[in-house]
Scaffold this motif. Structure first.
Motif, mmCIF file in Angstrom:
data_model
loop_
_atom_site.group_PDB
_atom_site.id
_atom_site.type_symbol
_atom_site.label_atom_id
_atom_site.label_comp_id
_atom_site.label_asym_id
_atom_site.label_seq_id
_atom_site.Cartn_x
_atom_site.Cartn_y
_atom_site.Cartn_z
ATOM 1 N N GLY A 202 0.834 -1.204 0.000
ATOM 2 C CA GLY A 202 0.000 0.000 0.000
ATOM 3 C C GLY A 202 0.867 1.252 0.000
ATOM 4 N N SER A 203 1.857 1.289 0.892
ATOM 5 C CA SER A 203 2.755 2.434 0.931
ATOM 6 C C SER A 203 3.557 2.545 -0.358
ATOM 7 N N LEU A 204 3.915 1.403 -0.900
ATOM 8 C CA LEU A 204 4.729 1.418 -2.120
ATOM 9 C C LEU A 204 3.963 2.061 -3.280
ATOM 10 N N THR A 205 2.692 1.716 -3.416
ATOM 11 C CA THR A 205 1.945 2.331 -4.523
ATOM 12 C C THR A 205 1.731 3.827 -4.267
ATOM 13 N N ARG A 206 1.551 4.214 -3.001
ATOM 14 C CA ARG A 206 1.450 5.661 -2.726
ATOM 15 C C ARG A 206 2.750 6.387 -3.069
ATOM 16 N N ASP B 77 2.925 6.838 -6.771
ATOM 17 C CA ASP B 77 2.057 7.956 -7.188
ATOM 18 C C ASP B 77 2.705 9.310 -6.901
ATOM 19 N N HIS B 78 3.328 9.392 -5.737
ATOM 20 C CA HIS B 78 4.030 10.615 -5.333
ATOM 21 C C HIS B 78 5.123 10.963 -6.349
ATOM 22 N N LEU B 79 5.849 9.966 -6.801
ATOM 23 C CA LEU B 79 6.948 10.213 -7.742
ATOM 24 C C LEU B 79 6.413 10.519 -9.133
ATOM 25 N N ALA B 80 5.476 9.690 -9.580
ATOM 26 C CA ALA B 80 4.920 9.899 -10.919
ATOM 27 C C ALA B 80 4.230 11.263 -10.984
ATOM 28 N N GLY B 81 3.546 11.617 -9.923
ATOM 29 C CA GLY B 81 2.832 12.895 -9.892
ATOM 30 C C GLY B 81 3.754 14.098 -9.956
ATOM 31 N N ALA B 82 4.995 13.924 -9.540
ATOM 32 C CA ALA B 82 5.956 15.025 -9.583
ATOM 33 C C ALA B 82 6.566 15.192 -10.967
#
Lengths: 303, 303, 303, 303
Positions: free
Chosen positions: A27-31, A34-39
């Motif tokens: 769960g944390s890994l996918t978040r 997302d944090h990286l891709a979103g940047a």
């Protein structure tokens, strides 16, 4: 997905969040993904040193690749480390990562076994031949205790064995020699050259590197994306200022025995992952050390 | 079988014979075990550096332990190396080796990950706790790039974490410090201390080591058995002469890039194993190099 | 002359021309000084590693300083190396060089004696106190086998012990840490920071270094003067091109066992010094090696 | 005096007592010489590492040799270190020491300058040729950062360049290789082989070394004389016990940053020298550290 002919920009080595029991916290890994891709990063590198690949069991490694590629669904290229001592063992890891969806493999020279140059050469040739995937040499003498050397890297590039280089050595001259030679030879113009030094992105891009694999990019991917864009625009003074801000933040790796522990503490403080657990036998950060990480985040405007 | 309270004498690190395809050659392996046991060695060490453990895949490692323990049926104690980068991965190997019949585990400090002293301490404590088997520290700085240090070894011995030490470092002073301290403390009098230096058996036994783990003992186990008996009898001049004969034979490790390749060439020349194959990416010996190994065997009266 | 508050630009480490008998060739030395001054360099560094200071006897060292300062008559600042193992011996060299007209002293940490950090600190403090001259720390781990470390350098700068740093380490992060901290602290804004890496002038100046001490600057001082001016003008793309041209020329240090021998061969080929003699026990270049140096000079447009 | 064809036994590296002002304390020095000679040592080695040669100025070095040879009047052979970076500088020191009465010269490979094997070979040949005195190679990689290697030492011995070897490396295998080869070749049977490892005199003599140069021999020369006699008598068990007693005493080198400081503190506590001063920039022992040295002396029956 297919890798671009030449990969570049920001490709963070993705931390592997763990549960307090030491299992992969998907769960944390996918978040985090997302944090990286979103940047706006340009790719991801899983199962590298910053990912604690050396500490993960084989099933855990597979879980990491499947989780990341499954979640991304091809939205970004994913390189996977195949970190082990020798050719036969690295091949096993590479096949597993490719089966789980990785787009390319990153491998060091053999270690523990004190290989000579001829063995390092043979190692990379066998890996390329037996996995059939784009292969990146991971130059990390602090862990591996040998260095492939500019001449060997260039020969393997010219022979189509290597798709690229991830340079985490401290050998500036070697890196510049590879870059200058690669850019001058039409046959290997597509050879990807990435630096692993998060505090020298401006200078690496100035001398012709394609991109950076910054461990600190887990914590502040937006900073690295900005930095790479300033370099691309030729705004070297602003790039230097951004790099110096990140250099200040990078001081967190000296707060505790484990730099990775500091990254994870920062990711938890920023609310991106659930636990700052690091793998055994690394020492968890003390409360004081976490406090110092928090101060550095605040100073950098991230908390 | 149960390990003796204090292991000693000659405990060769068993070479792993391979087929030309790189698989474990179990027929040759059992012949090699017979050759060693027949010479009167005191135990066997499988899956160490000389066994090319770093090159073997997990199923191959398991095959080695099962073949050797199955063939011996408890006739000799068998130690097994659990060679990997970090605690979680070493635990997996240790459990597999114990399930396959090994009597004790030999493990290095973590490597690749640049552990500090606290992490090395924690590593050995976790290994002992989670495997429940007699644990031997493998001190091999040329591969591992750290050293546990005399103080740490003695503390782990006193705390019952370690059953013994296999010292393959070049740190004479460290080894003598451990031996002298261990012999002086009643609480750790049973701590086993083995040297991995095949050219210093006489001096190691003179200063109080229990035994030797000689790679060259694959080729000439009778020589090492004789040498250890001369030392036990206090005949130091004859011991020196035997040691110097073995030192001459040991020159084979400088004949080619791979010392293990030379041992295997010698074992094939002596008719004990079928193939001199060494694992990838090591370079096989040339015909000329094999010829030089043959000459050294002849000079030592072994061919 | 008095040193400028902050020294910068191009300060070549001046080669020491020798006669075939191994004595200082003062005629060639003054011609070399004219060649450098004529190109527009900003200062000279005599008796450094490139000057073969380690090979010169005490009277020869004195001859070098007197010849250069006497010839220049204050036209350029002159730094002198005081290269020896420990504080008392370095003080002797420093006093001799100052008496012979040097404007500042460059000294390494103690070597041969394996000093700890406290001893390195004390060494620089005693040198400053007992010589009374501007003191530059010479960070050269490849020769000295220790590193002062960013924190120590900054503390010595803040305490007025050091006037500057000549960084010839490969520790980019250390250098950037010193520069960033020094530029941020008003109290040490005048601290001079020079790089000894002739292939990274553009990147060193981009991150804030004041200047360069390039061994190759003996051979092509005009190139380095051009390079530093391009950087000052913010023309980083042209600077990179000039740096890459010089990187090609720098390949001469790999032509033979002695990089200094290659510089001297180039200086003789360019007609600036009379003999390419290098000090004992270094090996003179072969004719073939001189030929390769000539080719590199031709390729760089210098012959 | 003329050196014996093969030097052996106990040849302590003589500490250099200093006044509080850092000058050579010649009164204490002659008392120390009497203390050593009175214990029955076989020769003296002045201006070695233990003598703080690296810290002494040229006039101080000359004072040391003159004081010792003048006082002894030929009663014992005196070897003198000629410790400097390169051939021309070492020759100056060697000539000065020979003029002051030394019987032989001890020199390391060049250091600071990163010499290759051909340069090390040439260095020793030039030294022998230009000084005309018996020359001993000083193998001390911890200070010099290269190693001559067994093959080079044997070649220089066979060519009459070297009279002997002082081995202070940690390379047991190299030492044993040199000893075994030297003893087997009639042409170099007179080659003197000394170990500098004070904790391995028994094992070094067992394998065929001629003698020892023990820094700790300043403090307890009687112990080393006893130890060497036990070895000569073939009483290896008693020799081991004496060696272990000395090993306990040797722990003083870990009491403080400077092992030499501990030796000097012990010599002052025993009333042999007047001051425990050590040269700059070494840190003097604290009172606590001196107390620990005193306890070790008491435990060894020396106070």
């Amino acid at each position: 997905m297919t890798l671009p002919a030449r990969l570049g920009g920001v490709i963070p080595p993705v931390c592997t969040p763990l549960t307090p029991e030491g299992e992969v916290d998907t769960g944390s890994l996918t978040r985090l993904v997302d944090h990286l891709a979103g940047a706006g990063v340009d790719g991801l590198f899983v199962l590298g040193s910053t990912s604690e690949a050396a500490f993960l069991t084989d099933p855990q490694r597979r879980t990491v690749v499947e989780t990341v590629t499954g979640h991304l669904g091809g939205a970004l290229p994913v390189l996977a480390g195949a970190i082990d001592m020798t050719t036969p063992r690295v091949i096993e890891h590479a096949r597993s990562a490719l089966a789980a969806g990785a787009d390319g493999i990153v491998a060091t020279a053999p270690f523990y076994t004190r290989p000579g140059p001829a063995e390092i050469d043979r190692h990379f040739r066998l890996l390329a031949e037996r996995t059939g995937a784009p292969l990146f040499a991971y130059d990390l003498p602090s862990a591996v205790h040998t260095k492939p050397g500019a001449e060997l890297i260039l020969r393997l590039a010219a022979d189509g064995v290597l798709a690229g280089l991830k340079d985490s050595s401290e050998d500036q001259l070697g890196l510049r020699t590879v870059i200058t030679a690669a850019r001058a030879r039409p046959a290997i113009r597509d050879f990807t050259i990435l630096t692993g030094s998060e505090s020298f992105v401006d200078t690496a891009l100035l001398i012709g590197a394609d991109g950076v694999v910054p461990g600190l990019g887990n914590v502040d991917p937006h900073g690295y994306v900005r930095l790479v864009r300033l370099c691309a625009a030729g705004d070297w003074q602003q790039a230097r200022a951004e790099q110096e801000r990140l250099l200040g933040l990078f001081a967190m790796v000296r707060v505790a025995a484990s730099g990775i522990g500091a990254f994870k503490a920062a990711l938890r403080l920023r609310g991106i992952i659930d636990h700052a657990t690091i793998a055994e036998p690394q020492q968890p950060l003390t409360e004081d050390e976490v406090e110092q990480v928090a101060k550095l985040l605040t100073a950098a405007g991230l908390l």
